[in-house]
Design an enzyme around this catalytic site. Sequence first.
Site, PDB file in Angstrom:
ATOM      1  N   LYS A 232      -9.112  -0.735  -6.041  1.00  0.00           N
ATOM      2  CA  LYS A 232      -9.193  -0.059  -4.749  1.00  0.00           C
ATOM      3  C   LYS A 232     -10.577   0.533  -4.529  1.00  0.00           C
ATOM      4  CE  LYS A 232      -7.656   1.723  -0.918  1.00  0.00           C
ATOM      5  NZ  LYS A 232      -6.625   2.684  -0.573  1.00  0.00           N
TER       6      LYS A 232
ATOM      7  N   LEU B  98      -5.064   8.984   7.835  1.00  0.00           N
ATOM      8  CA  LEU B  98      -6.342   8.274   7.829  1.00  0.00           C
ATOM      9  C   LEU B  98      -6.115   6.815   7.474  1.00  0.00           C
ATOM     10  CD1 LEU B  98      -8.617  10.949   6.158  1.00  0.00           C
ATOM     11  CD2 LEU B  98      -8.761  10.112   8.513  1.00  0.00           C
TER      12      LEU B  98
ATOM     13  N   HIS C  69       0.877  -1.185   0.000  1.00  0.00           N
ATOM     14  CA  HIS C  69       0.000   0.000   0.000  1.00  0.00           C
ATOM     15  C   HIS C  69       0.907   1.226   0.000  1.00  0.00           C
ATOM     16  CE1 HIS C  69      -3.879   2.106   1.388  1.00  0.00           C
ATOM     17  NE2 HIS C  69      -2.982   3.056   1.133  1.00  0.00           N
TER      18      HIS C  69
ATOM     19  N   HIS D  21      -4.670  -0.875   5.752  1.00  0.00           N
ATOM     20  CA  HIS D  21      -4.268  -0.096   6.929  1.00  0.00           C
ATOM     21  C   HIS D  21      -5.251  -0.222   8.092  1.00  0.00           C
ATOM     22  CE1 HIS D  21      -6.990   2.638   4.924  1.00  0.00           C
ATOM     23  NE2 HIS D  21      -6.096   3.093   4.079  1.00  0.00           N
TER      24      HIS D  21
ATOM     25  N   HIS E 167     -10.423   0.673   1.531  1.00  0.00           N
ATOM     26  CA  HIS E 167     -10.270   1.690   2.579  1.00  0.00           C
ATOM     27  C   HIS E 167     -11.482   1.557   3.486  1.00  0.00           C
ATOM     28  CE1 HIS E 167      -8.796   5.653   4.174  1.00  0.00           C
ATOM     29  NE2 HIS E 167      -9.978   5.536   4.750  1.00  0.00           N
TER      30      HIS E 167
ATOM     31  N   ASP F  81       1.398   2.530   3.476  1.00  0.00           N
ATOM     32  CA  ASP F  81       0.543   3.703   3.304  1.00  0.00           C
ATOM     33  C   ASP F  81       1.370   4.980   3.404  1.00  0.00           C
ATOM     34  OD1 ASP F  81      -1.742   5.134   2.772  1.00  0.00           O
ATOM     35  OD2 ASP F  81      -2.524   5.044   4.814  1.00  0.00           O
TER      36      ASP F  81
ATOM     37  N   HIS G  13       1.535   5.371  -1.687  1.00  0.00           N
ATOM     38  CA  HIS G  13       1.155   6.537  -2.494  1.00  0.00           C
ATOM     39  C   HIS G  13       2.418   7.132  -3.099  1.00  0.00           C
ATOM     40  CE1 HIS G  13      -2.976   6.591  -0.949  1.00  0.00           C
ATOM     41  NE2 HIS G  13      -2.404   6.112   0.152  1.00  0.00           N
ATOM     42  N   LEU G  14       2.481   7.140  -4.404  1.00  0.00           N
ATOM     43  CA  LEU G  14       3.655   7.694  -5.089  1.00  0.00           C
ATOM     44  C   LEU G  14       3.375   9.058  -5.705  1.00  0.00           C
ATOM     45  CD1 LEU G  14       5.234   4.609  -6.932  1.00  0.00           C
ATOM     46  CD2 LEU G  14       6.190   5.893  -4.994  1.00  0.00           C
TER      47      LEU G  14
ATOM     48  N   ALA H 249      -4.053  14.509   5.455  1.00  0.00           N
ATOM     49  CA  ALA H 249      -3.797  13.232   6.128  1.00  0.00           C
ATOM     50  C   ALA H 249      -2.694  12.471   5.408  1.00  0.00           C
ATOM     51  CB  ALA H 249      -5.072  12.400   6.129  1.00  0.00           C
TER      52      ALA H 249
ATOM     53  N   HIS I 227       2.871  14.408   1.587  1.00  0.00           N
ATOM     54  CA  HIS I 227       2.279  15.718   1.315  1.00  0.00           C
ATOM     55  C   HIS I 227       3.363  16.735   1.643  1.00  0.00           C
ATOM     56  CE1 HIS I 227      -1.950  14.394   1.024  1.00  0.00           C
ATOM     57  NE2 HIS I 227      -1.657  13.540   1.987  1.00  0.00           N
TER      58      HIS I 227
HETATM   59  C1  NCD Z   1      -3.676   8.957   1.999  1.00  0.00           C
HETATM   60  C2  NCD Z   1      -3.257   9.992   0.977  1.00  0.00           C
HETATM   61  O1  NCD Z   1      -2.742  11.032   1.370  1.00  0.00           O
HETATM   62  O2  NCD Z   1      -3.409   9.760  -0.227  1.00  0.00           O
HETATM   63  N1  NCD Z   1      -3.653   9.533   3.306  1.00  0.00           N
HETATM   64  C3  NCD Z   1      -3.578   8.853   4.478  1.00  0.00           C
HETATM   65  O3  NCD Z   1      -3.668   9.487   5.535  1.00  0.00           O
HETATM   66  N2  NCD Z   1      -3.392   7.570   4.504  1.00  0.00           N
HETATM   67  C4  NCD Z   1      -5.003   8.436   1.616  1.00  0.00           C
HETATM   68  C5  NCD Z   1      -5.356   7.158   2.290  1.00  0.00           C
HETATM   69  O4  NCD Z   1      -4.746   6.132   2.057  1.00  0.00           O
HETATM   70  O5  NCD Z   1      -6.327   7.189   3.051  1.00  0.00           O
HETATM   71 ZN    ZN Z   2      -3.364   5.011   1.556  1.00  0.00          ZN
END
Ligand code: NCD
Ligand code: ZN
Length: 347
Positions: A100, A220, A14, A175, A137, A248, A16-17, A264, A252
């Site tokens: 997803k 989150l 899991h 998560h 999610h 996860d 985020h790139l 988040a 940001h």
């Molecule tokens: C994730 C995101 O920023 O894309 N943020 C997070 O807090 N995990 C989104 C997600 O996976 O809920």
């Molecule tokens: Zn995520």
Amino acid sequence: MTDMLTIARPDDFHLHLRDGAMLQGVLPETTRHFARALVMPNLLPPVVTTADARAYRDRILAVQPEAAGFTPLMTLYLTETTDPEDVALGAAEGLIAAVKLYPAGATTNSASGVRNFDAVRAVLERMAEIGLPLSVHGEVTDPRVDIFDREAVFIDTVLDPLRSATPGLRVVMEHITTAEGVAYARAGGPDLAATITTHHLILNRNHLLAGGIRPHYYCLPVAKRESHRLALRAAATSGEPGFFLGTDSAPHIDALKEHACGCAGCFTATNSLPVLAQVFEDMGALARLEGFTSRHGAAFYRLPPNTGTMTLERRANPLQLPEKILTGAGPVTVFDPGFPLYWHVAP
Ligand code: NCD
Ligand code: ZN
């Protein structure tokens, strides 16, 4: 005391790139340690079709450090207009590893998510037929439900009915953050698994809120009370094949985290392995680290195990990591576990 551990190269199920300058900045943080990662589709606009996923994969490969030996595993963002045939074709070509499910409004860039589950029934049935996992999610978005209860309520009111209505559907609870999540995943049989993040093994809600609000610990699903963190640590280190790592890691830029309405996400790609080694050592479970980081996830996703290895060494001097990664999109703060990291990934 064990001070050296060699494991199969880890996978992150899991991740985020993002895209553009942020992708370019954060990708090396993942490829340094991970052989594969399940790449989340919550871009703006989201990755909805197999063609979108192919284009996104090509953008990732184009900026990947040379000789990284990294394979991005692509996902599709389930919407109420997703075409079952497109999903099946993407899976058959080996491009799409999962679909997803974001309940609409649950998290960052989830406005296109699902409101009416009847609208996605045909997609779910097709996925059950071909064995393609649905990565979920698991939080309700009803504003009347307290944010700390949203995972447990989702399990009872959405996930359990959805699984009963779609026999054979393979599901990954992403998560998980609660003892209820652990218990439900455990009882679900071979078609159900759960990912656990690095930061949810470290944080409870006091870390986030007591003695000052710490925006870099806001993610989150939000961190819960200590009893839940302990349930997650027990699950991750149990050796059970239904629990595996999905960091996860969600970058940001600092300006959007340190903000009146902060985003988040915890950015853990850089130090997940050293943090996890410490957690597993503290739990007396170092011998189970490899299952969690490098075996169980691949087995659930029906992927061959990685052939390369990684060696972790416990050294006398703590790891010195930069506080921030400087990306072309702006600085991104690296997750601070709150304790020194003595486990180093050997070069
Ligand atoms: C994730 C995101 O920023 O894309 N943020 C997070 O807090 N995990 C989104 C997600 O996976 O809920
Ligand atoms: Zn995520």
